[in-house]
Design an enzyme around this catalytic site. Sequence first.
Site, PDB file in Angstrom:
ATOM      1  N   SER A 119     -14.288  -4.116 -13.918  1.00 55.86           N
ATOM      2  CA  SER A 119     -14.675  -5.658 -14.592  1.00 55.86           C
ATOM      3  C   SER A 119     -15.867  -6.230 -13.842  1.00 55.86           C
ATOM      4  CB  SER A 119     -13.242  -6.445 -14.211  1.00 55.86           C
ATOM      5  OG  SER A 119     -12.959  -6.477 -12.970  1.00 55.86           O
ATOM      6  N   TYR A 158       0.857  -1.065   0.011  1.00 47.80           N
ATOM      7  CA  TYR A 158       0.017  -0.056  -0.078  1.00 47.80           C
ATOM      8  C   TYR A 158       0.859   1.162  -0.136  1.00 47.80           C
ATOM      9  CZ  TYR A 158      -3.829  -3.138   0.384  1.00 47.80           C
ATOM     10  OH  TYR A 158      -5.085  -3.943   0.185  1.00 47.80           O
ATOM     11  N   ASP A 206      -8.413   5.246  -4.128  1.00 44.54           N
ATOM     12  CA  ASP A 206      -7.600   6.382  -4.221  1.00 44.54           C
ATOM     13  C   ASP A 206      -8.540   7.843  -4.115  1.00 44.54           C
ATOM     14  OD1 ASP A 206      -8.345   5.829  -7.831  1.00 44.54           O
ATOM     15  OD2 ASP A 206      -9.011   7.687  -6.889  1.00 44.54           O
ATOM     16  N   ARG A 213       1.647   2.020  -3.610  1.00 45.60           N
ATOM     17  CA  ARG A 213       0.501   2.697  -4.308  1.00 45.60           C
ATOM     18  C   ARG A 213       0.173   3.985  -3.699  1.00 45.60           C
ATOM     19  NH1 ARG A 213      -4.208  -1.407  -3.754  1.00 45.60           N
ATOM     20  NH2 ARG A 213      -5.201  -0.206  -5.259  1.00 45.60           N
ATOM     21  N   GLN A 239     -15.489   2.198  -6.146  1.00 42.07           N
ATOM     22  CA  GLN A 239     -14.602   0.733  -5.669  1.00 42.07           C
ATOM     23  C   GLN A 239     -12.860   1.168  -5.387  1.00 42.07           C
ATOM     24  OE1 GLN A 239     -15.837  -3.088  -7.708  1.00 42.07           O
ATOM     25  NE2 GLN A 239     -16.060  -1.620  -9.176  1.00 42.07           N
ATOM     26  N   HIS A 290     -14.585   0.297  -0.981  1.00 41.09           N
ATOM     27  CA  HIS A 290     -13.362  -0.694  -0.524  1.00 41.09           C
ATOM     28  C   HIS A 290     -12.248   0.219   0.471  1.00 41.09           C
ATOM     29  CE1 HIS A 290     -14.339  -3.399  -3.930  1.00 41.09           C
ATOM     30  NE2 HIS A 290     -15.422  -3.418  -2.979  1.00 41.09           N
ATOM     31  N   GLY A 304     -15.190   1.805 -15.789  1.00 43.36           N
ATOM     32  CA  GLY A 304     -13.868   1.264 -15.549  1.00 43.36           C
ATOM     33  C   GLY A 304     -13.730   0.183 -14.375  1.00 43.36           C
TER      34      GLY A 304
HETATM   35  N1  APR Z   1     -11.167   3.632 -19.366  1.00 43.90           N
HETATM   36  C1  APR Z   1     -12.134   2.913 -18.898  1.00 43.90           C
HETATM   37  N2  APR Z   1     -12.022   1.590 -18.510  1.00 43.90           N
HETATM   38  C2  APR Z   1     -10.742   1.059 -18.586  1.00 43.90           C
HETATM   39  C3  APR Z   1      -9.623   1.707 -18.743  1.00 43.90           C
HETATM   40  C4  APR Z   1      -9.722   3.154 -19.240  1.00 43.90           C
HETATM   41  N3  APR Z   1      -8.694   3.826 -19.671  1.00 43.90           N
HETATM   42  N4  APR Z   1      -8.665   1.040 -18.536  1.00 43.90           N
HETATM   43  C5  APR Z   1      -9.141  -0.240 -18.036  1.00 43.90           C
HETATM   44  N5  APR Z   1     -10.507  -0.228 -18.144  1.00 43.90           N
HETATM   45  C6  APR Z   1     -11.374  -1.216 -17.602  1.00 43.90           C
HETATM   46  C7  APR Z   1     -10.597  -2.584 -17.876  1.00 43.90           C
HETATM   47  O1  APR Z   1     -11.360  -2.947 -19.302  1.00 43.90           O
HETATM   48  C8  APR Z   1     -11.497  -3.566 -16.606  1.00 43.90           C
HETATM   49  O2  APR Z   1     -12.603  -3.822 -17.084  1.00 43.90           O
HETATM   50  O3  APR Z   1     -11.425  -1.050 -16.153  1.00 43.90           O
HETATM   51  C9  APR Z   1     -11.679  -2.668 -15.590  1.00 43.90           C
HETATM   52  C10 APR Z   1     -10.759  -2.678 -14.488  1.00 43.90           C
HETATM   53  O4  APR Z   1     -10.909  -3.886 -13.735  1.00 43.90           O
HETATM   54  P1  APR Z   1     -10.332  -4.429 -12.610  1.00 43.90           P
HETATM   55  O5  APR Z   1      -8.763  -4.316 -12.690  1.00 43.90           O
HETATM   56  O6  APR Z   1     -10.789  -5.720 -12.193  1.00 43.90           O
HETATM   57  O7  APR Z   1     -10.678  -3.214 -11.368  1.00 43.90           O
HETATM   58  P2  APR Z   1     -12.095  -3.050 -10.572  1.00 43.90           P
HETATM   59  O8  APR Z   1     -13.106  -3.581 -11.292  1.00 43.90           O
HETATM   60  O9  APR Z   1     -11.947  -1.850 -10.012  1.00 43.90           O
HETATM   61  O10 APR Z   1     -11.739  -4.163  -9.393  1.00 43.90           O
HETATM   62  C11 APR Z   1     -12.718  -4.133  -8.316  1.00 43.90           C
HETATM   63  O11 APR Z   1     -11.299  -5.781  -6.980  1.00 43.90           O
HETATM   64  O12 APR Z   1      -9.260  -6.288  -6.392  1.00 43.90           O
HETATM   65  C12 APR Z   1     -10.129  -5.551  -6.057  1.00 43.90           C
HETATM   66  O13 APR Z   1     -10.577  -3.989  -4.345  1.00 43.90           O
HETATM   67  C13 APR Z   1     -10.178  -4.116  -5.663  1.00 43.90           C
HETATM   68  O14 APR Z   1     -11.496  -2.364  -5.823  1.00 43.90           O
HETATM   69  C14 APR Z   1     -11.029  -3.386  -6.532  1.00 43.90           C
HETATM   70  C15 APR Z   1     -11.920  -4.504  -7.124  1.00 43.90           C
END
Ligand code: APR
Length: 225
Positions: free
Chosen positions: A171, A53, A89, A56, A86, A104, A169
Amino acid sequence: MKHVVVLTGAGISAESGLGTFRDEGGLWDKHKIEDVATKEAFQKNPLLVLDFYNIRRKQLLNSSPNNAHFALNKLTEKYKLSIITQNIDDLHERSGSENVVHLHGKLRESRSTISNKIYSIEGSELNVGDYCENGGQLRPNVVWFGELVPNMDIAIQKVKQASVFVIIGTSLNVFPAATLIDYAINAKRVIIIDPNSSYYDGVEIIYEKATQAVPKLVDELLALV
Ligand code: APR
């Protein structure tokens, strides 16, 4: 006034230089969740967890909000706006967004392991030996895997009120945050912004990066009112 509710994930901060989790080369490619993002990991190896952390947090202190963060705030000219994130930051807040609901936790806060009292972290470091006033080791004020998501009920209530629900943004891989889409029962539109979205179920998907798609969507929504 119509209510726009926004759910964001790591993708909205990607163009500010902060890594996502599940994209290629993402944080979970470099670290095992069970080593750095669980309570058991912290008890077993606090140095490794705090270092994860601290790195980050240093990146965050050297990053800034991007056009997508700033564009969302323009919605307040004609809509009620609620942002649920989620992300740990503070880029939404630093762009001027208010009352952001963090599901989170927050990277720039710590929490006492004995009283759960929350403190802000000055600078980038939280280390072993950093104690609260009662002598308890401080931990990051983030929700680790397996821990409760205290703000989920607030988030659900907001999504139920949404006339437009925008998901940017994420998944939608992590629960219970991912279930929020199921509560958008009164939304006339559910819109996903994600260049690689694999979602399908009857929602509008904009396969673009946040900094391109969000300003355009905001202008479109403002022109409707
Ligand atoms: N603009 C929009 N979407 C984007 C961009 C961008 N420039 N770059 C990447 N993405 C998308 C990716 O395609 C993906 O679907 O953002 C998504 C990121 O997904 P993850 O990396 O799984 O992040 P997130 O969904 O926030 O994860 C949720 O998982 O690990 C835990 O606590 C952590 O809060 C986090 C949670």
